[in-house]
Structures are given as C-alpha cells and as structure tokens.
Design a protein around this motif. Sequence first.
Motif, PDB file in Angstrom:
ATOM      1  N   LYS A  47       8.400   9.443  -7.122  1.00 15.49           N
ATOM      2  CA  LYS A  47       7.611   8.535  -8.100  1.00 15.49           C
ATOM      3  C   LYS A  47       6.191   7.954  -7.137  1.00 15.49           C
ATOM      4  N   TYR A  73       0.634   6.771  -2.756  1.00 14.51           N
ATOM      5  CA  TYR A  73       1.076   5.465  -3.333  1.00 14.51           C
ATOM      6  C   TYR A  73       2.362   5.326  -3.834  1.00 14.51           C
ATOM      7  N   ASP A  74       2.901   4.290  -3.453  1.00 16.43           N
ATOM      8  CA  ASP A  74       4.481   4.436  -3.874  1.00 16.43           C
ATOM      9  C   ASP A  74       4.718   3.498  -5.210  1.00 16.43           C
ATOM     10  N   GLU A  75       4.749   4.125  -6.105  1.00 19.97           N
ATOM     11  CA  GLU A  75       4.783   3.421  -7.583  1.00 19.97           C
ATOM     12  C   GLU A  75       5.849   2.300  -7.961  1.00 19.97           C
ATOM     13  N   GLN A  76       6.847   2.624  -7.176  1.00 24.31           N
ATOM     14  CA  GLN A  76       8.130   1.573  -7.347  1.00 24.31           C
ATOM     15  C   GLN A  76       8.007   0.266  -6.397  1.00 24.31           C
ATOM     16  N   LYS A  77       7.326   0.426  -5.312  1.00 28.60           N
ATOM     17  CA  LYS A  77       6.890  -0.805  -4.442  1.00 28.60           C
ATOM     18  C   LYS A  77       5.325  -1.213  -4.619  1.00 28.60           C
ATOM     19  N   SER A  78       4.607  -0.273  -5.100  1.00 26.04           N
ATOM     20  CA  SER A  78       3.183  -0.816  -5.499  1.00 26.04           C
ATOM     21  C   SER A  78       2.275  -1.110  -4.098  1.00 26.04           C
ATOM     22  N   ARG A  79       2.732   0.033  -3.364  1.00 30.35           N
ATOM     23  CA  ARG A  79       1.995  -0.104  -1.920  1.00 30.35           C
ATOM     24  C   ARG A  79       1.459   1.113  -1.652  1.00 30.35           C
TER      25      ARG A  79
END
Length: 228
Positions: A82, A131-137
Amino acid sequence: MSSILLVLMLLLLIVVVVVVGFYILRRKPAAEISIHSSIQHIRSIGQLSVFKVITKEIVTETDHSWGSFGSKYLSWVLSKKKMAMIFEFEIDFRYDLRRPDFTIVEMRPETYLVTLPPCMYQAHIRDIRFYDEQKSRLLPWLLPDLLSGFLLDGFSEEHKNKLVSAAKSHAEEQARQLITSLESEVQASAKATLQSISKAFGVVTVEFQFLQEDRPDLTVAYDKALSA
C-alpha cells in the motif's frame, strides 16, 4: 654631577631611538603573501541551454514503460505494501553550436538566417521515493527494511540496479512525450535568447530555421545514490 649624568643618559637615549628608527626604516618589509592558482581542466562546452523541465510523477501502478521487471516488483510493493512511488526527473534542452549544421547566413543587409541543429536532450533522475500510505510518511529510495521486505525471497542489489534501469526506461518514455509537447516552447526560448544576443551586435532582423530528427537523441542519467 648629577645633571651631567642626566644629560648623558638623555643623549644615549636619543642615540638609541635614532638607531632603532634607522634600523626599522632600513629593514625589509615582511614577506609578501603570494597566491598561486592553477587550471586543472578546461572543457569547451559550446552548447546553448534554452529550456529546463523538472517534473514529478506519482506512480500508483506500473505500465509497459517500466518493463516486465519493473512491473513485477513495483506492482507487488505498490499494491501489497500500500505504497505510492514519487518519481522525479528533469530534462535539459540544448543546442550544440559546434555542429557544422549550425549556420548564420546574411540574407540581406541587417537580416540574417540562423539555422539551428537538432535539439539535444538530457534527462536526469533526481529522486525516487516511496510514500507509505498506512503511516503517511515518505521513505527514501529502498530503505534496508524495505529491501528485506520487498519480496519474501529477498531483494538483492542486482535486483535494485535492474529496477533503476527500468526507471531509466520509464524516464526516457516520459521525457520523449514532453519533448514532443514542448517543442514550440523550446524553439521560442531559443529564438528569444539568440535575438537578444543579435540586437547587442546591431542586427535588426533574425530569422530561424530548426533542423529536426525523426528520433531525437536522448540520454538519461541518475544519481549514483539510487543504485548504491
């Protein structure tokens, strides 16, 4: 007696001052500071840079321009992990004025025809991040933990370099699309630059002719950090 002694001491002091002053005046000045410079390398450029494009693309799914390798690995990490990939590159548009097909011909008094060779294109991959969608970073290009989890059977440096190669292929295709769509803007920039130079030499009218190639030459480079 004391007055005579005082006079003698005063005279002696004057003599000392005079001698010291004379020595200071005769002394050579302090060593001069010399600055030495050397030219290690000279390279003739002879190129007219007229346009630069910096573009950023968010990749959420792969297409054919990433090739089978890129599609295989990126599809997995973008969907299963994701994540989205931020792909940034720039393109330089230049004309090589050392080529023999670059000519300036006087058509009539104070009117010249400038023929420019085919435009050169240099693309450079500036950055690739996830872009890590789960951790928003945002994550830098393939962190060690991302490398280890990229595939269950591991993801080697060789795989990483092949993925960079796929990114180069994708950048080339994207760049060629931009080259086609921005052709008129690039030529307008070249005209404006050369017209400004021509006016400084008293030229009244400048006409332009742009030579074309069926498939323009394009080089794609990337930062070594992407494959290190």
